[in-house]
Design a protein around this motif. Structure first.
Motif, PDB file in Angstrom:
ATOM      1  N   UNK A   1     -12.579  12.143  -9.098  1.00  0.00           N
ATOM      2  CA  UNK A   1     -11.475  13.084  -9.076  1.00  0.00           C
ATOM      3  C   UNK A   1     -10.109  12.209  -9.183  1.00  0.00           C
ATOM      4  N   UNK A   2     -10.000  11.280  -8.324  1.00  0.00           N
ATOM      5  CA  UNK A   2      -8.662  10.388  -8.323  1.00  0.00           C
ATOM      6  C   UNK A   2      -8.993   9.002  -7.853  1.00  0.00           C
ATOM      7  N   UNK A   3      -9.246   8.133  -8.724  1.00  0.00           N
ATOM      8  CA  UNK A   3      -9.662   6.706  -8.382  1.00  0.00           C
ATOM      9  C   UNK A   3      -8.680   5.950  -7.260  1.00  0.00           C
ATOM     10  N   UNK A   4      -7.477   6.531  -7.299  1.00  0.00           N
ATOM     11  CA  UNK A   4      -6.422   5.893  -6.332  1.00  0.00           C
ATOM     12  C   UNK A   4      -6.433   6.330  -5.000  1.00  0.00           C
TER      13      UNK A   4
ATOM     14  N   UNK B   1       0.938  -1.141   0.136  1.00  0.00           N
ATOM     15  CA  UNK B   1      -0.217   0.113   0.124  1.00  0.00           C
ATOM     16  C   UNK B   1       0.866   1.200   0.081  1.00  0.00           C
ATOM     17  N   UNK B   2       2.261   1.081   0.586  1.00  0.00           N
ATOM     18  CA  UNK B   2       2.895   2.405   0.649  1.00  0.00           C
ATOM     19  C   UNK B   2       3.272   2.721  -0.656  1.00  0.00           C
ATOM     20  N   UNK B   3       3.267   2.099  -1.364  1.00  0.00           N
ATOM     21  CA  UNK B   3       3.965   2.216  -3.233  1.00  0.00           C
ATOM     22  C   UNK B   3       2.766   3.121  -3.720  1.00  0.00           C
TER      23      UNK B   3
ATOM     24  N   UNK C   1       2.774   7.606  -3.000  1.00  0.00           N
ATOM     25  CA  UNK C   1       3.216   8.644  -3.901  1.00  0.00           C
ATOM     26  C   UNK C   1       2.711   8.700  -5.387  1.00  0.00           C
ATOM     27  N   UNK C   2       2.225   7.520  -5.980  1.00  0.00           N
ATOM     28  CA  UNK C   2       1.477   7.505  -7.157  1.00  0.00           C
ATOM     29  C   UNK C   2       0.125   8.486  -7.204  1.00  0.00           C
TER      30      UNK C   2
ATOM     31  N   UNK D   1      -5.813   0.719  -9.350  1.00  0.00           N
ATOM     32  CA  UNK D   1      -4.460   0.224  -8.456  1.00  0.00           C
ATOM     33  C   UNK D   1      -3.814  -0.716  -9.672  1.00  0.00           C
ATOM     34  N   UNK D   2      -3.436  -0.388 -10.743  1.00  0.00           N
ATOM     35  CA  UNK D   2      -2.896  -1.633 -11.877  1.00  0.00           C
ATOM     36  C   UNK D   2      -1.420  -2.086 -11.168  1.00  0.00           C
TER      37      UNK D   2
END
Length: 412
Positions: A196-199, A154-156, A159-160, A230-231
């Motif tokens: 607005x941002x699906x991530x 999850x920590x990766x 930043x994305x 989250x590809x």
């Protein structure tokens, strides 16, 4: 000027990780001085180079094993200096390396992998990486470390997310949803956050708590949206399916749900995520194999080979034979869109059918293969099904079936 550039970029939660370390100020000062003499220790490779500072040793100079605990270190308080002097195995290497990068202002912490200790650290590109790594994110445990609670990987995603479009407004919508007194307004704000941002993982977690009453079909549709958000992160998909999606596993068909963990390209990580869950289902449905059927990092590539070998070398009750075929027959229909994985399962299915030469099981195989052939159009799968069907038809002495499978094998 003793810290690496990552320090200037840290978010508040990353400062939290940096300052929660067990190392003393004196240790960190010593580590700064020690590492300043190491020309290979640079910002871009800090987490990799630091591992070389701690000698890998199973025994100390007196021949005492590292597994003896404090005796290995002559009962001295463990510190970065002691790690450098005495060395150790993976735990010492990872804890020591994490301490050295923290001394340069880089947040880091240890994580677990099967029989191994690794650690994560923040790279110059803002991405979190694994140091002293053997098995990757998919086999790592120990928590996410950041504000988003979930799988280690999850920590990766943090930043994305922040590098993506409308991250700030998405985050604002999420926090406003926590303040909304009306549940429906809160849900609308969460949906807006993901629009607005699906991530935005926190928004996903909160939204799933509000959509707990959705039917399984609707939840699985949300899972597909989640995968797109989250590809390339099957570890996170698996965590979401098992911890966040709210599936009623007493009623759900795991053989139908877990294949959704397979990526379109059937990456090794996604195969690992699927297979370890398939194995859990198989152990439950073949109780006599519970202690013998496992999908582990060191044997995963020979999983089907080892499973077949056990059946070849041991007397297997007919009950186990029937249960094994039933498990494969439940799994395969949901794998037919994933060619590589389906071929492995079909290969094993054909091998046990041929091994046991049981007329009842061959008849069941004939019925299943006939149905599957109508659903699949991939030539490789049709060829493999026809190959198995020919053996089953031969066991049964069914000439019409032999002709039918021969035609399928030849592409008719």
């Amino acid at each position: 000027k003793k810290l690496f550039p990552q320090f200037i970029t840290l978010e508040p939660w990353e400062f939290g990780i940096l300052f929660q370390g067990r190392e003393s100020i004196e240790e960190l000062a010593w580590a700064q001085e020690y590492s300043s003499r190491k020309k290979t220790f640079k910002a871009q490779n800090a987490g990799y180079a630091a591992c070389s500072f701690i000698p890998y040793r199973m025994k100390n100079k007196q021949g005492i094993s590292v597994h003896a605990g404090g005796a290995f270190y002559d009962h001295k308080p463990v510190s970065l200096q002691i790690y450098v002097e005495y060395g150790g195995v993976c735990g010492a290497v990872s804890k020591g390396a994490a301490g050295f990068v923290k001394a340069k202002g880089i947040p880091s912490y240890t994580i677990g992998q099967p029989g191994h200790c690794a650690f994560v650290w923040k790279g110059m590109d803002g991405e979190w990486k694994i140091g002293n790594n053997i098995y990757g994110w998919i086999w790592s445990e120990g928590g996410s470390g950041g504000p988003w609670k979930g799988a280690v990987s999850t920590i990766t995603e943090l930043p994305r997310f922040w590098k993506g479009e409308n991250a700030s407004s998405s985050n604002l919508c999420y926090y406003l949803s926590l303040l909304a007194a009306d549940s429906r307004k809160s849900e609308v704000l969460l949906e807006e956050a993901l629009k607005r941002n699906p991530s935005n993982y926190s928004a996903w977690q909160a939204l799933m708590r509000k959509k707990g009453r959705l039917g399984e079909k609707d939840k699985l549709a949300l899972l597909e949206q989640f995968k797109k958000a989250f590809p390339g992160n099957p570890t996170l998909w698996e965590y979401f399916v098992k911890r966040e999606l709210g599936i009623d596993w007493k009623k759900a068909n795991g053989y139908a749900v877990y294949p959704r963990l397979l990526a379109e390209n059937e990456s090794w990580d996604s195969v690992d995520a699927y297979m370890r869950n398939f194995c859990a289902l198989a152990r439950k449905d073949i109780p006599d194999m519970a202690g013998k059927l496992s999908y582990e990092v060191k044997t995963k590539r020979s999983f089907f080979k080892n499973w077949l070998k056990f059946y070849q070398q041991n007397k297997v009750d007919r009950k186990v034979r029937v249960q094994t075929c039933a498990v494969l027959e439940k799994a395969l229909p949901h794998l037919l869109s994933r060619e590589k994985t389906a071929l492995q399962f079909l290969g094993f299915y054909g091998q046990v059918i041929d091994l046991w030469k049981d007329k009842q099981l061959s008849a069941r195989a004939d019925a299943c293969l006939t149905a599957w052939l109508k659903e699949v159009d991939k030539p490789s799968l049709r060829k493999k099904m026809a190959e198995i069907g020919l053996k089953a038809a031969d066991h049964l002495g069914d000439k019409k079936a032999l002709v039918r499978y021969a035609e399928a094998q030849n592409g008719y």
